[in-house]
Write a protein that holds these residues in place. Structure first.
Motif, PDB file in Angstrom:
ATOM      1  N   CYS A 156       0.850  -1.191   0.000  1.00 40.75           N
ATOM      2  CA  CYS A 156       0.000   0.000   0.000  1.00 40.75           C
ATOM      3  C   CYS A 156       0.885   1.240   0.000  1.00 40.75           C
ATOM      4  O   CYS A 156       1.903   1.278   0.685  1.00 40.75           O
ATOM      5  N   ASP A 157       0.519   2.237  -0.775  1.00 41.03           N
ATOM      6  CA  ASP A 157       1.326   3.453  -0.929  1.00 41.03           C
ATOM      7  C   ASP A 157       0.494   4.671  -0.541  1.00 41.03           C
ATOM      8  O   ASP A 157      -0.365   5.116  -1.301  1.00 41.03           O
ATOM      9  N   PRO A 158       0.753   5.242   0.648  1.00 42.53           N
ATOM     10  CA  PRO A 158      -0.017   6.416   1.070  1.00 42.53           C
ATOM     11  C   PRO A 158       0.585   7.723   0.575  1.00 42.53           C
ATOM     12  O   PRO A 158       0.131   8.796   0.964  1.00 42.53           O
ATOM     13  N   THR A 184       5.401  11.173   2.995  1.00 42.32           N
ATOM     14  CA  THR A 184       5.191  11.371   4.432  1.00 42.32           C
ATOM     15  C   THR A 184       5.395  12.838   4.774  1.00 42.32           C
ATOM     16  O   THR A 184       5.824  13.646   3.948  1.00 42.32           O
ATOM     17  N   ARG A 185       5.113  13.183   6.029  1.00 37.79           N
ATOM     18  CA  ARG A 185       5.370  14.557   6.497  1.00 37.79           C
ATOM     19  C   ARG A 185       6.846  14.886   6.311  1.00 37.79           C
ATOM     20  O   ARG A 185       7.192  15.956   5.821  1.00 37.79           O
ATOM     21  N   ARG A 225       1.835   6.309  -6.256  1.00 37.50           N
ATOM     22  CA  ARG A 225       1.290   7.534  -5.654  1.00 37.50           C
ATOM     23  C   ARG A 225       2.414   8.406  -5.104  1.00 37.50           C
ATOM     24  O   ARG A 225       2.396   9.627  -5.259  1.00 37.50           O
ATOM     25  N   TYR A 229       0.029  11.393  13.276  1.00 32.40           N
ATOM     26  CA  TYR A 229      -0.036  12.710  12.633  1.00 32.40           C
ATOM     27  C   TYR A 229       0.079  12.661  11.112  1.00 32.40           C
ATOM     28  O   TYR A 229       0.011  13.691  10.451  1.00 32.40           O
ATOM     29  N   GLU A 230       0.273  11.497  10.529  1.00 30.02           N
ATOM     30  CA  GLU A 230       0.306  11.393   9.072  1.00 30.02           C
ATOM     31  C   GLU A 230      -1.122  11.453   8.519  1.00 30.02           C
ATOM     32  O   GLU A 230      -2.068  11.010   9.170  1.00 30.02           O
ATOM     33  N   CYS A 289      -2.325   9.749   6.055  1.00 27.57           N
ATOM     34  CA  CYS A 289      -2.787   8.460   5.538  1.00 27.57           C
ATOM     35  C   CYS A 289      -1.995   7.338   6.207  1.00 27.57           C
ATOM     36  O   CYS A 289      -0.786   7.461   6.403  1.00 27.57           O
ATOM     37  N   PRO A 314      -1.169   3.391   5.835  1.00 30.07           N
ATOM     38  CA  PRO A 314      -1.283   2.155   5.067  1.00 30.07           C
ATOM     39  C   PRO A 314      -1.027   0.902   5.898  1.00 30.07           C
ATOM     40  O   PRO A 314      -0.962  -0.197   5.355  1.00 30.07           O
TER      41      PRO A 314
END
Lengths: 326, 326
Positions: free
Chosen positions: A126-128, A131-132, A156, B123-124, B126, B128
């Motif tokens: 899975c690819d969100p 990141t921050r 993504r 805090y992200e 999304c 996964p």
């Protein structure tokens, strides 16, 4: 005079290979200096490169800007540009981006195959997206002129990196997924977005990225390049052979497994074929770049197009992306 | 004789605080020895703790197993158990799990607030779920008996950690999100899954985790605990105050910003209130644990229930989870 630039190699570097670079008239190569090495280990690798630059000053030089490619051409040498295939070299410290750039790093992949602190690799389920920390790091890379490379990243994350970056990014070594649907190859959606933002794709010769693997024909490869020009535009396509010459199989294990698992992960290989695959007949080492140029002519590319693919596109990219924005 | 165990503290450790632990009859505390510290920096912190154990041998001892809690009780001291709030201490090296356990680490959060190599922080944008490396690392933590702590992790990652782990995990310091919907508090879905698998939740007194913040009443807090017993079962609830005593504001900046950003991230705070918030009137330091015990009695908990919450649940958890599976 044509320019030949390779967008990625990772070899067991030796005088033999540097001489092959000269035989092949290769003006510049982006070399991988680290996979999972941390900062200190990356510095140790740079130290090894410094020795190579000193010992083989007649064959290679350390490339920092596009001018070094011209210097290499004028003096009959090959300019070596540093890159890392994982952000391990910066550990968890955004302050190391500028330090690494000062040490000569010009490309850094936000991920290898796994999730990193910055983005998602192409082997995760899975690819969100970014990141921050990934967003912060891209901003810093943009500031100093360290190029974002998404060769091993998931879809993504790659699209978000293209969008978030204020400067063009690269996929230094991969092919078109519509030609060969390997996990490492890129969708037309990614290739189009990359092209529209001035990014560059380097076409890989690594057999796992080729339709038919080692049996892939030069014509098939060059036809894929011609089709990808239609998707991305001529200015965005280049070569990134992913040449892994003379490496023992233990190196492929380090690339795939690093220190993240106690088990064996075969990545693009399999349990029955864990090592490096055979290269295609038309590209074994740095002496074979002219085969690719001839293959491109054979599928109908004009001379200016062949020159763009073989080196001029990389050179133009190097000119504006290896330091703070002008 | 009752047992009092705190599931998380992070203070500027001093003789004063150790004396307060004794005044409050605190038998054991899980202390944070690292946030974003890498392995070598974590070892430096352990070295500081070794000095504290040597200098204050009359007040504290280094806890490694549940027996050390009993030893502490018998000798009128407090057993200190080490934990890390981020996996930075293991860097990218699964082999450091066993090394850290040998050095005394008993809890490791798979994430602080951001994405880690293992899982996603709360805090992200999304989540996964667990990464490829995260699954490998949990398996290794299970093997050596290093407890997975998901206090700062996002929902899906927490549920997947509960599912993937073959041993119970903890949320050492957080509260019920249905009571106070802070990002750091946990949904009933998570709390139920944690309870069903023998895990433990430590209730936090950190004002950002409390309904009404510093104005939260003891009755409100204890009523939330009683309701959470209905969700999780009595055996899974405990205390984890998240006491951050005597720390300068620079420490909260390290906790929130580490080395991942060049900007200021306020985390649970705001630009106008960047530092540590005031503690609630009924819990300032280790001398106040009896206030919580009395508050629990006042909302109707029986004596055996109060004992379970105040320490016996943690003690039972420690008995089976701090080493290889029996």
């Amino acid at each position: 005079m044509t320019t030949t630039i390779d967008g990625l190699q990772y070899a067991k570097w030796s005088e033999k290979i540097f001489r092959q670079m000269r035989q092949g008239k290769v003006d510049a190569v982006h070399v991988t200096i680290a996979y999972h090495e941390n900062f200190r280990e990356t510095v140790a690798n740079i130290r090894e490169w410094n020795l190579l630059f000193e010992r083989h000053a007649d064959l290679i030089l350390h490339g920092r800007t596009a001018k070094d490619v011209l210097l290499a051409k004028e003096t009959g040498r090959t300019a070596i540009f540093f890159g890392s295939q994982n952000p391990s070299c910066m550990e968890d410290d955004i302050g190391l981006i500028e330090v690494l750039h000062t040490l000569g790093l010009r490309f850094m992949q936000l991920t290898y195959n796994n999730q990193s602190l910055l983005a998602t690799g192409c082997y995760e389920a899975c690819d969100p997206g970014l990141t921050r920390m990934g967003r912060e790091v891209i901003t810093e890379m943009n500031r100093v002129g360290l190029v974002v490379d998404m060769s091993h990243s998931a879809e993504r994350s790659t699209l978000e990196a293209i969008e978030h970056s204020t400067r063009p990014i690269v996929v230094s070594h991969a092919n078109s997924a519509s030609w060969h649907p390997a996990r490492r190859n890129k969708s037309d959606v990614v290739l189009k977005a990359l092209g529209e933002t001035g990014g560059v794709l380097g076409f890989s010769t690594y057999p796992h990225h080729l339709a038919d693997g080692p049996a892939c024909t030069l014509e098939g490869y060059c036809t894929m390049i011609a089709r990808t020009i239609d998707v991305m535009g001529l200015q965005s396509v280049a070569i990134g052979t992913d040449l892994c010459q003379d490496q023992p199989d233990s190196v492929v294990e380090w690339m795939r497994c690093g220190r993240w698992t106690k088990n064996i992960d075969y990545g693009e290989g399999t349990a029955s074929a864990p090592g490096f695959p055979d290269m295609p007949s038309w590209f074994h080492d740095n002496r074979d770049f002219q085969n690719i140029a001839e293959g491109l002519r054979a599928v109908g590319l004009r001379e200016n197009e062949v020159r763009a693919v073989m080196g001029e596109n990389w050179l133009r990219f190097f000119e504006t992306n290896f330091g703070p924005k002008a």
